[in-house]
Enzyme design. Sequence first.
Site, PDB file in Angstrom:
ATOM      1  N   HIS A 276       0.810  -1.215   0.000  1.00  0.00           N
ATOM      2  CA  HIS A 276       0.000   0.000   0.000  1.00  0.00           C
ATOM      3  C   HIS A 276       0.845   1.268   0.000  1.00  0.00           C
ATOM      4  O   HIS A 276       0.320   2.382  -0.084  1.00  0.00           O
ATOM      5  CB  HIS A 276      -0.931  -0.023   1.215  1.00  0.00           C
ATOM      6  CG  HIS A 276      -2.144   0.818   1.057  1.00  0.00           C
ATOM      7  ND1 HIS A 276      -2.521   1.784   1.967  1.00  0.00           N
ATOM      8  CD2 HIS A 276      -3.075   0.857   0.077  1.00  0.00           C
ATOM      9  CE1 HIS A 276      -3.628   2.364   1.560  1.00  0.00           C
ATOM     10  NE2 HIS A 276      -3.990   1.831   0.417  1.00  0.00           N
ATOM     11  N   HIS A 507      -8.947  10.878   0.030  1.00  0.00           N
ATOM     12  CA  HIS A 507      -8.187   9.640  -0.031  1.00  0.00           C
ATOM     13  C   HIS A 507      -6.889   9.807   0.754  1.00  0.00           C
ATOM     14  O   HIS A 507      -6.137   8.867   0.951  1.00  0.00           O
ATOM     15  CB  HIS A 507      -7.899   9.265  -1.488  1.00  0.00           C
ATOM     16  CG  HIS A 507      -7.345   7.893  -1.664  1.00  0.00           C
ATOM     17  ND1 HIS A 507      -6.010   7.647  -1.912  1.00  0.00           N
ATOM     18  CD2 HIS A 507      -7.930   6.672  -1.608  1.00  0.00           C
ATOM     19  CE1 HIS A 507      -5.800   6.353  -2.022  1.00  0.00           C
ATOM     20  NE2 HIS A 507      -6.952   5.738  -1.830  1.00  0.00           N
TER      21      HIS A 507
END
Length: 622
Positions: A276, A507
């Site tokens: 990630h 985000h």
Amino acid sequence: MSQASLHGKWTVSSSDDDDEVLPPSGTATPKSRRPAKSSHVSSGSPSPVPEPAPPEVKAEPDSAPVSSFAVGSEARQSAVRNQRNPVKFETSSSLSGKRKKEPSDGSGWALSDSDDEDDAEGKRSSQSKLPNWASPNGEAKKPKVESERPPSPHGRLYIDEPDDFFETSFPCLNDTYRFYLNKVTGLDRKFNSGALHIRDILSPLFGTLKESVQFNYCFDIPWMVKQFPSEFRHCPVLIVHGDKREAKARLLQQGQPFPHVRFCQAKLDIAFGTHHTKMMLLWYEEGFRVIILTSNLIRADWYQKTQGMWMSPLFPRLPDGSSENSGESPTFFKRDLLEYLASYRAPELDEWIQRIKEHDLSETRVYLVASTPGRYVGADMERWGHLRLRKLLYDHTNPIPDGEPAGRWPVIGQFSSIGSMGMDKTKWLAGEFQRTLTTLGKSSLRSDPPVHLLYPSVEDVRTSLEGYPAGGSLPYSIQTAQKQIWLHSYFHRWKARRTGRTHAMPHIKTYMRVSPDSTQLAWFLVTSANLSKAAWGALEKNNTQIMVRSYELGVLYVPSAFSLKTFPIDTNPFPASSSSTFGFPVPFDLPPTSYSPTDQPWIWNIPYSQEPDTHGNVWVPS
């Protein structure tokens, strides 16, 4: 137990399984549907008309559909499908009955081995049943598909970036903290002054690029290549990813037309972990630069979402013959970055490790906070995850000055996805993670400050620039939410009037400690890590071991590294000024606004059919 709101009712199971459940492929795939008769849509109009937004933001259509090459989470795939194939009902009285059969998707999209943002700790438990939203007679009139239109950069309407969206001269940036937001289309021009787009980052304005590495979760290789200016478009690029098996094969296929693009697969040795981390390593003729950011390398992440990044100074090359310890910063950033890269155990990164050793990183004033998969004991427990953050806060922050009680300084966590926290707060959030976030210097006093968690509500998503499809990047699932209703009492709305980004869904992920009057920060962290044990790690074996599943990366700002006692907060960060200022540009409004009794957290895989979004659509699972 059930929860009700304007957006319907959903049932809470009594399951105490601590592992998050993700729906199998094909389950509860939402599509945006557009009621024909709605105050938000002009009857017979060929294009959806956005509803007016508050003054600081001009409403604009959805961010662009992701390229057919892109790979992402199931929630993101759903958002793309409903943007590409909106279905207009002739009546909105029955939105959950029969629907048009979806055409086969030849888009090349694929579900990764685990969800991008959502904590992929497990797909092991039995599936929780989604609520039955069927209409009384279970019937709906035959849907009508809108006529095909050519693709647009920003969704279904033909609105291009303004002429001045991309920088043509060196941008006016506040380089005190080197923390920047991404540009957002549809905002007043001043709110993009001092913000950056990916084309700006890769432009010759910041250096003559020779080679780069792109660490990320989600890639659209053809789109990424186009973001490089023509003179750098064939410079070698190394892609560091975590895809396996079929997803890996599809990613490699993306790169076939581009011989200058190579791939490096990150080792994910613990089940349900993800790669990630989002970082760029940029090697120039003039030196070297690091960018640590929150955006995936796909179009949808760069236009109508709130994202953030830390951009390093341009690091010069060290003189020949310098020792390996030369060029270190007071924050030991060089050592920690090299250690993080070494954790990949990837030969493809060896030359980059050597390049970094040859550069002077001494101007860095942030601390690196990383997660890398593994089980760690002893001193290694403090190298990664939230125990790394705890160690840094212990060593490099100071107790609240002037005898002011630390318990009055709230902790704020802001994120775009949520993993499984357990049956109550003592399981991980308060019992483990909150202890890290409340650490402040070497004081032996344990404070119990308020904890405010920022996560968009259904209403935030519904009224956003993208509308409901923005929820594809907020993949909090019903299976997880129904097991931790207690968590929702911590939740606060996404409001960002000071940065003009109230309607650009976040985000970005940030964590911080704020003074009671919201004028000062004790510390600030921007990171890829969401609120999950997979990202931050969880203690095991009576707290003698920490297990981390995923790769994550962020930077920590502490006042002492800037010769300050606290960071003053800049309440008006836009337009940016190049003049020296010590105000820190927090990306959202403070103090945060608590959920009202009728607010519900956005959950991506249940329907929202009672009110249309800014484009006249509703969100209804199959």
